[in-house]
Design a protein around this motif. Structure first.
Motif, PDB file in Angstrom:
ATOM      1  N   VAL A  20      10.430 -12.428  13.240  1.00  0.00           N
ATOM      2  CA  VAL A  20      10.261 -13.194  11.999  1.00  0.00           C
ATOM      3  C   VAL A  20      10.721 -12.375  10.806  1.00  0.00           C
ATOM      4  N   VAL A  21      10.253 -11.128  10.728  1.00  0.00           N
ATOM      5  CA  VAL A  21      10.601 -10.257   9.602  1.00  0.00           C
ATOM      6  C   VAL A  21      12.096  -9.991   9.562  1.00  0.00           C
ATOM      7  N   LYS A  64      10.245  -0.659  11.870  1.00  0.00           N
ATOM      8  CA  LYS A  64       9.130  -0.122  11.078  1.00  0.00           C
ATOM      9  C   LYS A  64       8.744  -1.085   9.963  1.00  0.00           C
ATOM     10  N   LEU A  65       9.712  -1.829   9.480  1.00  0.00           N
ATOM     11  CA  LEU A  65       9.468  -2.749   8.372  1.00  0.00           C
ATOM     12  C   LEU A  65       8.353  -3.740   8.700  1.00  0.00           C
ATOM     13  N   ALA A  66       8.352  -4.262   9.932  1.00  0.00           N
ATOM     14  CA  ALA A  66       7.355  -5.253  10.334  1.00  0.00           C
ATOM     15  C   ALA A  66       5.949  -4.688  10.189  1.00  0.00           C
ATOM     16  N   ILE A  74       4.912  -4.071   6.354  1.00  0.00           N
ATOM     17  CA  ILE A  74       4.531  -5.278   5.618  1.00  0.00           C
ATOM     18  C   ILE A  74       3.081  -5.648   5.925  1.00  0.00           C
ATOM     19  N   LEU A  75       2.715  -5.616   7.196  1.00  0.00           N
ATOM     20  CA  LEU A  75       1.331  -5.950   7.568  1.00  0.00           C
ATOM     21  C   LEU A  75       0.348  -4.906   7.043  1.00  0.00           C
ATOM     22  N   GLN A  76       0.764  -3.640   7.008  1.00  0.00           N
ATOM     23  CA  GLN A  76      -0.127  -2.609   6.483  1.00  0.00           C
ATOM     24  C   GLN A  76      -0.349  -2.804   4.992  1.00  0.00           C
ATOM     25  N   ALA A  77       0.707  -3.195   4.280  1.00  0.00           N
ATOM     26  CA  ALA A  77       0.567  -3.476   2.844  1.00  0.00           C
ATOM     27  C   ALA A  77      -0.398  -4.636   2.624  1.00  0.00           C
ATOM     28  N   ALA A  78      -0.286  -5.659   3.463  1.00  0.00           N
ATOM     29  CA  ALA A  78      -1.202  -6.808   3.348  1.00  0.00           C
ATOM     30  C   ALA A  78      -2.629  -6.364   3.624  1.00  0.00           C
TER      31      ALA A  78
END
Length: 265
Positions: A20-21, A32-34, A37-41
């Motif tokens: 998806v990402v 790593k981006l995936a 993003i979830l860690q930021a959320a």
């Protein structure tokens, strides 16, 4: 708390979170981006921030109150008692307009500022109302060309366990979908040199749809939690305190993020 012990397990999802990402990244191969993003959320949508976000909390409060109003058998009177003044025969659009205004008022009153999460939650609630209203109309529509059901007869179905659980699912899926898109917009510009192709509007729309679909599929865990929770409170929703509703509001986000993290690979 019965809500806290629901196991996430393996959810059936049509795409992996990484897929998806990366559909937004024009071919960038940043696994790593995936996770980032979830860690930021997870870092930003913590319990303290959720509890302090007046618009988010108001959205969940109104979602639960609509269920209480439907179960009370006097939807209009109940909504009036919590500050939502509807006409004698309200339409779906009237209800949406009034709850949206109440969410905005809550944001300005508490913080003098509208948060991104609060806006996402307002959109999520609008989607939840519209989704279940359409479901009910489709079920009840006997013949093509028949006039749509009056809004009030639809609203009175919001107290059904299956409908309220589905509203919770759509609400949190849309809210988290908007939130995750927001975090992606922050991270993807950092991929200069790797995401060097501008997505067409068609591709971007497909990516948005994939993001929402992933969140909706993940939202099954919230639907199950809500269904179990509502079973405990069925016909007693009116006895729930503000703190119970706030706990539910925070728990939905926590469970969604945990389930999304499990779906990275």
């Amino acid at each position: 708390d019965a809500m806290g012990h629901t196991r996430i397990g393996r959810l059936r999802r049509s795409m992996k979170w990484k897929e998806v990402v990366l559909s937004f990244c024009a071919g960038a191969s940043f696994d790593k981006l995936a996770g980032d993003i979830l860690q930021a959320a997870k870092d930003n949508l913590n319990e303290q921030n959720l509890t302090q976000d007046a618009a988010y909390q108001k959205s969940v409060y109104l979602l639960v109150q609509m269920g209480i109003g439907a179960q009370s058998k006097n939807f209009i009177e109940h909504m009036h008692s919590i500050g939502i003044d509807l006409s004698a025969n309200p339409s779906v659009q009237e209800l949406i307009g009034k709850v949206s205004e109440a969410i905005d008022d809550a944001a300005w009153k508490e913080h003098n500022v509208k948060t991104d999460l609060g806006e996402f939650a307002k959109l999520g609630l609008v989607n939840a109302i519209t989704h279940v209203a359409h479901l009910e109309c489709d079920v009840k529509q006997q013949m093509p060309g028949m006039p749509p059901l009056p809004g009030l007869s639809v609203f009175n179905t919001f107290g059904k366990r299956v409908n309220l659980a589905e509203m919770n699912r759509v609400f949190i899926a849309r809210t988290m979908g908007h939130a995750l898109n927001y975090y992606m917009a922050k991270f993807i510009p950092q991929l200069t040199g790797h995401a060097d192709r501008v997505l067409s509007l068609h591709e971007l729309n497909d990516s948005y749809n994939a993001l929402y679909q992933h969140c909706y599929e993940t939202g099954q865990v919230v639907k199950e939690i809500s269904g179990d929770w509502l079973a405990l409170h069925q016909y007693h929703l009116k006895d729930m305190s503000d703190s119970t509703i706030r706990k539910h509001a925070n728990h939905m986000v926590t469970k969604m993020i945990d389930a999304l993290i499990l779906g990275v690979d």
